[in-house]
Design a protein around this motif. Sequence first.
Motif, PDB file in Angstrom:
ATOM      1  N   HIS A   1       0.844  -1.199   0.000  1.00  0.00           N
ATOM      2  CA  HIS A   1       0.000   0.000   0.000  1.00  0.00           C
ATOM      3  C   HIS A   1       0.878   1.248   0.000  1.00  0.00           C
ATOM      4  O   HIS A   1       1.290   1.731   1.050  1.00  0.00           O
ATOM      5  CB  HIS A   1      -0.907  -0.027   1.238  1.00  0.00           C
TER       6      HIS A   1
ATOM      7  N   LYS B   1      -9.491  -0.979  -5.493  1.00  0.00           N
ATOM      8  CA  LYS B   1      -9.772  -0.271  -4.250  1.00  0.00           C
ATOM      9  C   LYS B   1     -10.922   0.709  -4.445  1.00  0.00           C
ATOM     10  O   LYS B   1     -10.938   1.480  -5.412  1.00  0.00           O
ATOM     11  CB  LYS B   1      -8.525   0.486  -3.792  1.00  0.00           C
TER      12      LYS B   1
ATOM     13  N   HIS C   1       1.555   5.214  -2.179  1.00  0.00           N
ATOM     14  CA  HIS C   1       1.014   6.220  -3.113  1.00  0.00           C
ATOM     15  C   HIS C   1       2.125   7.175  -3.525  1.00  0.00           C
ATOM     16  O   HIS C   1       2.232   8.283  -3.000  1.00  0.00           O
ATOM     17  CB  HIS C   1      -0.093   7.035  -2.445  1.00  0.00           C
TER      18      HIS C   1
ATOM     19  N   HIS D   1      -5.704  -0.024   5.802  1.00  0.00           N
ATOM     20  CA  HIS D   1      -5.319   0.834   6.938  1.00  0.00           C
ATOM     21  C   HIS D   1      -6.330   0.825   8.091  1.00  0.00           C
ATOM     22  O   HIS D   1      -6.829   1.866   8.512  1.00  0.00           O
ATOM     23  CB  HIS D   1      -5.000   2.267   6.500  1.00  0.00           C
TER      24      HIS D   1
ATOM     25  N   ASP E   1       0.739   2.564   3.731  1.00  0.00           N
ATOM     26  CA  ASP E   1      -0.076   3.660   3.184  1.00  0.00           C
ATOM     27  C   ASP E   1       0.821   4.887   2.988  1.00  0.00           C
ATOM     28  O   ASP E   1       0.417   6.015   3.267  1.00  0.00           O
ATOM     29  CB  ASP E   1      -1.263   3.974   4.099  1.00  0.00           C
TER      30      ASP E   1
HETATM   31 ZN   LIG Z   1      -4.019   4.645   0.718  1.00  0.00          ZN
END
Ligand SMILES: [Zn+2]
Length: 466
Positions: A59, A151, A61, A241, A320
Motif C-alpha cells: 500500500h 480499491k 502512493h 489501513h 499507506d
Molecule cells: Zn491509501
Amino acid sequence: MSKLIKGGTVISPTGPGPADVLINGETIAALYAPGRGPEDIETIDATGKYVIPGGIDAHTHMQLPFGGTEASDTFDTGTRAAAIGGTTTIIDFAVQRTGEVVQDSLAAWHAKAAGNCHIDYAFHQILGGIDDESLKAMDQLVNDEGISSFKLFMAYPGVFYSDDGQILRAMQKARTNGSMIMMHAENGPAIDVLVKQALERGETDPIFHGLTRPQELEAEATSRAIWLAAVAADCPLYIVHLSASKALEQVKAARDLGRNVFAETCPQYLYLTLEDQLGAPGFEGAKWVCSTPLRSKHESHRADLWQGLRTNDLSVVSTDHCPFCMKDQKEMGLGDFSKIPNGIGSVEHRVDLLYQGVVDGKLSLARWVETIATTPARMFGLYPKKGVIAPGSDADIVLYDPNGRTRIGVATHHMNMDYSAWEGWEVAGRVDTVLSRGEVISAGGEYSGHAGHGRFVRRGLSDYLI
Ligand SMILES: [Zn+2]
C-alpha cells in the motif's frame, strides 16, 4: 553470476533455521545446510544476521495527486527509500477518478513508474467511478494487465467515493473474476457533517481531523462493507489501513464466520496516537494527518492491533506511504484542518518498526516475516515469485542485523520529505544488505541500486481464495 549467502539464519513462514542460500542470476537456486553449498563462488557473509525475503509494501502512493497537490515522493525517490529500508517490492495504486477511463488511468500510472523504480512494483487499481464501462474494465485488468485488486472508497464524497449500490456492483464483478476488493472503510458523508460542524465552531487545529473521524464511523463502514460483500456471494474483501478497535471487532467477527475478509494495519496505528502526535501544539500535528486517523492512547487500539496481528485477524502491515512536506503542502491546511493533505511517509521504516515488535515480544520472527513479506505476496498474487526464500523465487533478500540499531529522523532518511513522522525514534535492528533479483543494491549503508532496475510485476489472483 552465482553467489552464496553464507552463515545466516533464514526466516521462513515456519520459523528460523540456519541455511546457506544459493543465488543463480536473478533467482534463488537452492538452500543448503550450513557449509554444504558450493565452494569457489562469490559469497556474502551473513554470520549473525537474519536472512529474510525482501519486504513487500502492499500500500503506497508515490506521486499521488491529492487535495490540490501531489505526494512528495516520486517513484524514483520513494522506491529508493523503500529499498534502503529493506522493501524490495511495492504495490502502488493507479487512480481512476469519476469520469475517467480506467485503462487511461492505468496507462498514466505506468508512465509515471516505468524506468523510475529502484525495486519491482505492481499496481492495484482505484475505481472512483463505478459504471458499466469500469465494471467491464475490471475483467480486462484481471485477464490482461496483471491487476487483480480494486480499491473503492466509502469516504471522500466527490473525489473517490462510491455509494453502496456501486460498491455492490463492483463486488459482484470481483466475485466472478476472482479479484479482491480493497476498501477504504470510513463513512465519508457522516464525516463531512462532523467536519463542517467543527469548522463552524472554530475548531481548526489538526487534532480535529482525528476528532471528526471517530472510530464508530470506521467500524460502521467496515461492517457495511463486510455485509455488502456477503450479499455479493462472499466476494473477497480486504480492509485497508485499519486503525481502530471497533473496526477490528467487525473483521474478527466476519473471520470467525469463515468469511473471505482480510485487513491490514500500518505502523502509525501500532505506535502513534491522537494525543501525542496529532494533538501536538500549534500546527505541528499536521505532520500526522492521515486517514484513517491516529487513535486515542486512552483506548486499547494499539494493544488490540498488535494482538490482531498475532492472531491473524490482521494479515498484513503496509505503510499507506503518502508523504507530504510541511512546507507548501501540509501548510495548505493552516487555519483549516480539512485542507491538510492526508498522508504519512513510512515506506523506509516499516521493516525496522515491525522488528521492534519482535524485540518487544509482540510478534514471533516468523510472524514478522509473514506480515511484512510472505502474506502480502500471497494476498495479492505475487507468491511464490516474491515473499519467500525458496528455490525458484526471485532473489529479493534482506540481511537483517538484529544487533544493530536504527535511528530515524529527517537528517538521515531518504524519503523526499522535510520532516519525519518518526523523528528521534530509535528501534532495535538494522537493515544490513538488500538484494533485488540477485543484485546487491544496498550494503552496510552504501546504496548502489539505480532507477530503472525495478520492473513491473503482473500479479495473479490471491492465494487465500478457494
Ligand atoms: Zn491509501
